[in-house]
Write a protein that holds these residues in place. Sequence first.
Motif, PDB file in Angstrom:
ATOM      1  N   LYS A   1      22.677 -29.331   9.400  1.00 12.03           N
ATOM      2  CA  LYS A   1      21.450 -30.123   9.464  1.00 12.03           C
ATOM      3  C   LYS A   1      21.431 -31.106   8.302  1.00 12.03           C
ATOM      4  N   VAL A   2      20.707 -32.190   8.475  1.00 17.67           N
ATOM      5  CA  VAL A   2      20.538 -33.142   7.380  1.00 17.67           C
ATOM      6  C   VAL A   2      19.051 -33.372   7.132  1.00 17.67           C
ATOM      7  N   ARG A   3      18.793 -33.816   5.920  1.00 19.56           N
ATOM      8  CA  ARG A   3      17.434 -34.078   5.496  1.00 19.56           C
ATOM      9  C   ARG A   3      17.477 -35.269   4.550  1.00 19.56           C
TER      10      ARG A   3
ATOM     11  N   GLU B   1      24.199 -42.069  15.014  1.00 23.34           N
ATOM     12  CA  GLU B   1      23.850 -40.958  15.909  1.00 23.34           C
ATOM     13  C   GLU B   1      23.032 -39.891  15.195  1.00 23.34           C
ATOM     14  N   VAL B   2      22.975 -39.991  13.869  1.00 22.74           N
ATOM     15  CA  VAL B   2      22.297 -38.960  13.082  1.00 22.74           C
ATOM     16  C   VAL B   2      21.048 -39.502  12.373  1.00 22.74           C
ATOM     17  N   PHE B   3      21.105 -40.794  12.000  1.00 26.43           N
ATOM     18  CA  PHE B   3      20.001 -41.379  11.240  1.00 26.43           C
ATOM     19  C   PHE B   3      19.475 -42.638  11.914  1.00 26.43           C
TER      20      PHE B   3
ATOM     21  N   GLY C   1      16.962 -33.211  12.965  1.00 27.14           N
ATOM     22  CA  GLY C   1      17.929 -33.178  11.878  1.00 27.14           C
ATOM     23  C   GLY C   1      19.186 -32.378  12.171  1.00 27.14           C
ATOM     24  N   VAL C   2      19.227 -31.755  13.320  1.00 26.80           N
ATOM     25  CA  VAL C   2      20.439 -31.015  13.683  1.00 26.80           C
ATOM     26  C   VAL C   2      21.522 -32.026  14.066  1.00 26.80           C
ATOM     27  N   VAL C   3      22.678 -31.882  13.421  1.00 25.57           N
ATOM     28  CA  VAL C   3      23.771 -32.831  13.650  1.00 25.57           C
ATOM     29  C   VAL C   3      24.660 -32.329  14.782  1.00 25.57           C
ATOM     30  N   PRO C   4      24.841 -33.131  15.821  1.00 24.15           N
ATOM     31  CA  PRO C   4      25.758 -32.712  16.881  1.00 24.15           C
ATOM     32  C   PRO C   4      27.175 -32.643  16.322  1.00 24.15           C
ATOM     33  N   SER C   5      28.002 -31.757  16.841  1.00 29.78           N
ATOM     34  CA  SER C   5      29.331 -31.573  16.249  1.00 29.78           C
ATOM     35  C   SER C   5      30.121 -32.877  16.207  1.00 29.78           C
TER      36      SER C   5
ATOM     37  N   ARG D   1      31.330 -35.641  11.030  1.00 33.37           N
ATOM     38  CA  ARG D   1      32.158 -36.456  10.148  1.00 33.37           C
ATOM     39  C   ARG D   1      31.355 -37.640   9.614  1.00 33.37           C
ATOM     40  N   ALA D   2      30.643 -38.316  10.532  1.00 38.74           N
ATOM     41  CA  ALA D   2      29.833 -39.472  10.144  1.00 38.74           C
ATOM     42  C   ALA D   2      28.703 -39.040   9.212  1.00 38.74           C
TER      43      ALA D   2
END
Length: 66
Positions: free
Chosen positions: A2-4, A22-24, A38-42, A46-47
């Motif tokens: 996850k990211v924050r 795709e994440v932010f 905030g869950v990062v897809p697999s 990397r990104a």
Amino acid sequence: MKVRIDPERCQGHGRCYTLAPEVFGEDEEGYGQVAGDGVVPSAGERAARLAVSNCPERAIDLIEEA
Ligand code: F3S
């Protein structure tokens, strides 16, 4: 994973959503926002790591989940 983004630290440099769209995303003032919960897809891990290491304010926290 996850990211924050810490809104106190984010200064709107925009590298996160440029490197990992795709994440932010960005808000209307150009500050970074985490997409969804905030869950990062697999496919985006990397990104996401690249964005973390490229944020000049170190505003992105990465939470590794077991
Ligand atoms: Fe903010 Fe860092 Fe992104 S300053 S807009 S979290 S690159």
